[in-house]
Design an enzyme around this catalytic site. Structure first.
Site, PDB file in Angstrom:
ATOM      1  N   SER A 207      -9.845  -0.540   6.844  1.00  0.00           N
ATOM      2  CA  SER A 207      -9.422  -0.236   5.610  1.00  0.00           C
ATOM      3  C   SER A 207      -8.419  -1.630   5.368  1.00  0.00           C
ATOM      4  O   SER A 207      -8.133  -1.555   4.061  1.00  0.00           O
ATOM      5  CB  SER A 207      -8.296   0.850   5.558  1.00  0.00           C
ATOM      6  OG  SER A 207      -9.416   1.914   5.431  1.00  0.00           O
TER       7      SER A 207
ATOM      8  N   SER B 263      -9.520   1.943   2.727  1.00  0.00           N
ATOM      9  CA  SER B 263      -8.863   2.599   1.713  1.00  0.00           C
ATOM     10  C   SER B 263      -7.673   1.647   1.170  1.00  0.00           C
ATOM     11  O   SER B 263      -6.929   2.373   0.152  1.00  0.00           O
ATOM     12  CB  SER B 263      -8.075   3.879   2.834  1.00  0.00           C
ATOM     13  OG  SER B 263      -7.284   3.017   3.667  1.00  0.00           O
TER      14      SER B 263
ATOM     15  N   LYS C 290       0.803  -1.049   0.070  1.00  0.00           N
ATOM     16  CA  LYS C 290       0.117   0.024   0.113  1.00  0.00           C
ATOM     17  C   LYS C 290       0.895   1.330   0.033  1.00  0.00           C
ATOM     18  O   LYS C 290       2.019   1.276   0.683  1.00  0.00           O
ATOM     19  CB  LYS C 290      -0.883  -0.098   1.155  1.00  0.00           C
ATOM     20  CG  LYS C 290      -2.018   1.122   1.310  1.00  0.00           C
ATOM     21  CD  LYS C 290      -2.855   0.915   2.659  1.00  0.00           C
ATOM     22  CE  LYS C 290      -4.065   1.947   2.712  1.00  0.00           C
ATOM     23  NZ  LYS C 290      -4.767   2.109   3.851  1.00  0.00           N
TER      24      LYS C 290
HETATM   25  N1  GLN Z   1     -13.098   4.525   6.253  1.00  0.00           N
HETATM   26  C1  GLN Z   1     -12.407   4.738   7.349  1.00  0.00           C
HETATM   27  C2  GLN Z   1     -11.956   6.528   7.088  1.00  0.00           C
HETATM   28  O1  GLN Z   1     -12.118   6.833   6.162  1.00  0.00           O
HETATM   29  C3  GLN Z   1     -11.218   3.928   7.820  1.00  0.00           C
HETATM   30  C4  GLN Z   1     -10.252   3.979   6.918  1.00  0.00           C
HETATM   31  C5  GLN Z   1      -9.089   3.462   7.243  1.00  0.00           C
HETATM   32  O2  GLN Z   1      -9.162   2.408   8.015  1.00  0.00           O
HETATM   33  N2  GLN Z   1      -7.801   3.637   6.754  1.00  0.00           N
HETATM   34  O3  GLN Z   1     -11.300   6.983   8.065  1.00  0.00           O
END
Ligand code: GLN
Length: 489
Positions: free
Chosen positions: A180, A156, A81
């Site tokens: 995410s 994400s 990532k």
């Molecule tokens: N959807 C959540 C956010 O936007 C989680 C994102 C994540 O785990 N990085 O914060």
């Protein structure tokens, strides 16, 4: 023997066995995957590849394999990532702010995986600074879900999930702040695990919300995740003061054995309003399968589940507003060309470099931390966060693991949320509680709804990753959901 052209069908452990038996070289494997990545650029998963770097690492792995003392993951490819900083590839966090940024140091996670002999295929698309649930917030384009290219891969870590699902890499790293790793794994039919907060070092992970961010693997099987997680975790006292001083067991050695009598707590709040019928049915079928394997289902309560959304969307932006203040045009990445004075330079740099969602969170975070609102929002949120963690401890007095859906729906259509941030936030309802409590959580394929993958979420008590992986492995021995691949990949 399997033809070379089908190497990408192999899981991490299968590929490792072939490499060890010298039936294929790490260089051949790397070349095969690089060709696939180039041929499937339309997925939008990869932000950077570098053939010379990848082949150099592959040849080094071949040398270790030839010497006969290579670690078990030697020669197996992985992609990261783009939240992990790497010396050999640019690191952007999905943001224009860090376009072309080359880190002078390597993250602990990527260096540990390199030490374990893994070969890096490149860097993967993600929501900008890991803020998002559908990978629609990347400055570098939307990623397509290989199960239906009109849909999001989740976020994400959307590039990570799409890359593994499209068989462009056998495994990928992800990060999970509020879901995410688990949610994209669920949307793409993969297995993914977020360990206990502190298990994996955050050094070199571009920070979003530091009290929540955790790294973990996405792959096709629980066994693959076990191998990868053991290689990723471990104390890092010099670089991450929140890393736990806990021994890391060989998770793969804990996979086998029965789950007879295992108490699975099923929180009723995870099955309420908003849960898609097809998701409910798939999750129920996976739970029924676990019961067939000897587990006992227990009804439990996690009464503050719904509160996890406002709590998370106060705490995470608060921390983000602090973490992202380092992007001022002076030290890293983008700097505006035209400005009047120093303050103007900051303003213009941020206006140009950050996307809408990132700006929204910085503003929200700054607001909830400001004098007069701190007590009303931030402090309240911290108190409820503690209560959510306590609710889990109560639940774990009745059960060994907790199970439920990962997300209320399957993958939505690209653009379906129409830029409505709240629609994205609500989709995080089942993953946020474990994140706020710092507990390990994973997503395991649980079948399909209208042709789209559904994940079963397993949540364990602190440091109980081995048990989660064992339950997932047992389920995967009895089902084949995790082995299906999207058509045409
Ligand atoms: N959807 C959540 C956010 O936007 C989680 C994102 C994540 O785990 N990085 O914060």
């Amino acid at each position: 023997m399997m033809p070379m052209s089908e190497l990408h069908q192999l899981t991490v452990t299968q590929l490792a066995a072939k490499l060890r038996a010298r039936e294929v070289s790490a260089e051949e494997v790397a070349r095969h995957y690089l060709a696939r990545i180039a041929a499937h650029a339309d997925v939008g998963a990869f932000l950077a590849t570098d053939e010379a770097v990848t082949l150099r690492q592959a040849r080094a792995a071949d040398t270790r394999l030839a010497q006969g003392n290579a670690p078990r993951l030697a020669g197996v490819p992985i992609a990261h990532k783009d939240i992990f900083v790497t010396k050999d590839f640019p690191s952007t966090a999905g943001s224009k702010m860090l376009q072309g940024y080359c880190s002078p140091f390597e993250s602990t996670i990527t260096s540990k995986l390199a030490e374990s002999g893994m070969v890096t295929l490149g860097k993967l698309n993600c929501d900008e600074f890991a803020m998002g649930s559908g990978n629609e917030n990347s400055a570098y384009g939307t990623v397509k879900n290989p199960w239906d290219t009109a849909r999001v891969p989740g976020g994400s870590s959307g590039g990570s999930a799409a890359a593994v699902a499209a068989l462009l890499t056998p495994a990928a790293t992800g990060t999970d702040t509020g879901g995410s790793i688990r949610q994209p794994a669920s949307f793409c039919g993969l297995t993914g695990i977020k360990p206990t907060y502190g298990r994996a070092s955050r050094y070199g992970m571009i920070a979003y919300a530091s009290s929540l961010d955790q790294a973990g693997p996405l792959a096709r099987t629980a066994e693959d995740c076990a191998w990868l997680l053991s290689a990723m975790c471990g104390p890092d006292p010099e670089h991450d003061s929140t890393s736990l001083d806990a021994p890391v067991e060989d998770f793969a050695a804990c996979l086998n054995g029965s789950i007879d009598g295992l108490r699975i707590g099923v929180p009723r709040e995870f099955f309420g309003e908003g849960l898609d019928e097809g998701v409910r049915e798939a999750v129920e079928s996976a739970l029924a399968q676990l019961e067939k394997l000897g587990a006992r289902r227990i009804d439990i309560a996690l009464p503050r589940t719904a509160l996890s959304i406002p709590v998370y969307y106060i705490i995470a932006p608060a921390e983000a507003s602090s973490n992202l203040s380092r992007y001022d045009g002076v030290k890293f990445g983008h700097r505006a060309q035209d400005y009047r004075d120093l303050a103007g330079m900051y303003e213009q740099t941020r206006a140009e470099g950050f996307g809408d969602e990132v700006k929204r969170r910085i503003i929200t975070g700054t607001y909830v931390l400001s004098h007069g609102y701190y007590d009303a929002y931030y402090l309240q949120a911290q108190k409820i966060r503690r209560m959510i963690a306590q609710d889990f401890q109560q639940a774990f007095q009745q059960c060994d693991v907790i199970a439920g859906p990962v997300a209320p729906t399957t993958a939505w259509k690209i653009g379906e949320h129409g830029g409505d941030p709240v629609a994205d936030y609500l989709a995080d309802i089942y993953t946020l509680p474990a994140s706020l409590a710092g507990l390990p959580g994973m997503s395991v394929p649980a079948g399909f709804s209208h042709g789209l993958p559904v994940g079963l979420q397993l949540i364990g008590n602190y440091l109980d990753e081995a048990r989660l992986l064992k339950v997932a492995h047992r389920l995967q021995q009895a089902t084949d959901w995790h082995l299906r691949a999207p058509e045409g990949v």
